[in-house]
Write a protein that holds these residues in place. Structure first.
Motif, PDB file in Angstrom:
ATOM      1  N   ALA A   8       0.818  -1.221   0.000  1.00 46.11           N
ATOM      2  CA  ALA A   8       0.000   0.000   0.000  1.00 46.11           C
ATOM      3  C   ALA A   8       0.850   1.267   0.000  1.00 46.11           C
ATOM      4  N   GLY A   9       2.091   1.186  -0.496  1.00 45.82           N
ATOM      5  CA  GLY A   9       2.883   2.392  -0.642  1.00 45.82           C
ATOM      6  C   GLY A   9       4.124   2.456   0.203  1.00 45.82           C
ATOM      7  N   GLN A  10       4.046   1.986   1.450  1.00 44.26           N
ATOM      8  CA  GLN A  10       5.188   2.070   2.351  1.00 44.26           C
ATOM      9  C   GLN A  10       5.810   0.691   2.550  1.00 44.26           C
ATOM     10  N   PRO A  11       7.140   0.611   2.707  1.00 45.56           N
ATOM     11  CA  PRO A  11       7.763  -0.668   3.027  1.00 45.56           C
ATOM     12  C   PRO A  11       7.320  -1.166   4.397  1.00 45.56           C
ATOM     13  N   VAL A  12       7.411  -2.478   4.590  1.00 47.43           N
ATOM     14  CA  VAL A  12       6.976  -3.070   5.849  1.00 47.43           C
ATOM     15  C   VAL A  12       8.162  -3.740   6.543  1.00 47.43           C
ATOM     16  N   SER A  13       8.028  -3.886   7.838  1.00 47.72           N
ATOM     17  CA  SER A  13       8.971  -4.699   8.605  1.00 47.72           C
ATOM     18  C   SER A  13       8.551  -6.154   8.453  1.00 47.72           C
TER      19      SER A  13
END
Length: 328
Positions: free
Chosen positions: A186-191
């Motif tokens: 959804a646009g942002q990188p995730v951990s």
């Protein structure tokens, strides 16, 4: 985590000073408890009717997942593809599917601009502490949104169901095993580490800091202030959940975003020799992060030039940057 009674924050100045300025997460209990949307959200069908009374027929993309994923919208195997479908639908149809079901599937409609899709909603449910027109609606069945960060400040207000936020400080980023910045849900990188079940063999550094998480449990009417860059996993635990959030840059001096500066620094610095990167880090500390104060504190203020007050020099500095980017 600090908690305050939301109704004790009386105006935008107090909100900025007491909530935002420390740049730490804050729970604001009951901040929006008086909203009509919160009253409607106590019963799913009443909530459906309330939202549809504003609906202007706009179309958006919803996440649709099989029951097997239990609302955990995530990557496919090997970070290839995703375990859900992005399905274009009208906002009203998404609301119907969330409240009344969609063939046993879970549905999630996120980041829907309230003023564009639900004209009049913001007037009935006002938030005077943030810039007008910044409200976004997030609706869905029970879901688990992977741990990610925002590059803007965030005020998240629960209007139906419950939300559990699991937070990690930006200072822990190097231990979070961050995924790609351009292949995202959804646009942002995730951990990856904070979004999956414990796996000490795969994520050993994360296991050492897992216990430093901060958890916020929110009921309808509660809100959470999240400073930019704080990692947060968001779990919605009721069959029907809704949240209104606001993104804005509370401390911007102009139109340029810190994230843009970071991407430019990656181009210019990230793959230079280690010794040169160390030298540039010293200059960034001296001129940008300023742990020892203003870089020209040893000179009279009238001799600070471009390093004088940013409000007076913003345009000059920006013009110089643009000139350099054009090859000047």
């Amino acid at each position: 985590m600090r908690e305050i009674i939301g109704r004790s924050v009386l105006d935008a100045d107090a909100f900025r000073r007491e909530v935002c300025l420390p740049c730490q997460p804050v729970i604001l209990r009951g901040l929006v408890a008086d909203w009509p949307a919160v009253a409607a959200g106590r019963a799913p069908q009443a909530f459906r009717d309330y939202l549809l009374s504003f609906d202007n027929g706009g179309r958006m993309d919803a996440f649709v997942g099989d029951a097997a994923i239990a609302g955990k919208y995530y990557y496919g195997d090997g970070l290839k593809g995703f375990n859900f479908e992005r399905r274009p639908m009208r906002f009203g149809d998404a609301v119907e599917a969330i409240v009344n079901g969609l063939d046993g599937k879970t549905v999630y409609a996120g980041s829907v601009p309230a003023d564009d899709f639900l004209p009049g909603f913001s007037a009935q449910n006002p938030m005077p502490f943030v810039p007008p027109g910044s409200g976004r609606i997030w609706l869905g069945n029970a879901s688990n949104v992977s741990s990610h960060y925002d590059t803007l400040d965030n005020l998240a207000c629960v209007i139906a169901g419950q939300r559990r936020f699991t937070l990690y400080s930006p200072a822990l980023t190097t231990k979070l095993y961050v995924g790609p910045i351009d292949n995202t849900m959804a646009g942002q990188p995730v951990s990856l580490a904070a979004s999956l079940p414990a796996d000490p063999a795969r994520f050993p550094q994360f296991e050492r800091i897992r216990g430093q998480a901060v958890v916020a449990e929110l009921e309808p009417g509660d809100a959470l202030y999240l400073p930019k860059l704080w990692w947060h996993q968001v779990e919605a635990t009721a069959p029907v959940n809704a949240l209104v959030n606001y993104w804005w840059d509370g401390f911007a001096a102009g139109p340029d975003a810190p994230y843009t500066a970071m991407l430019l620094a990656m181009i210019a610095i990230a793959e230079r020799p280690a010794a040169e990167r160390t030298a540039w880090r010293a200059f960034f500390d001296h001129y940008v992060f300023r742990p020892n104060g203003h870089p020209l504190a040893h000179l009279p203020e009238e001799q600070h030039g471009l390093l004088g007050p940013l409000k007076a020099n913003y345009g000059k500095l920006r013009a110089r940057v643009m000139h350099l980017l054009r090859g000047g």
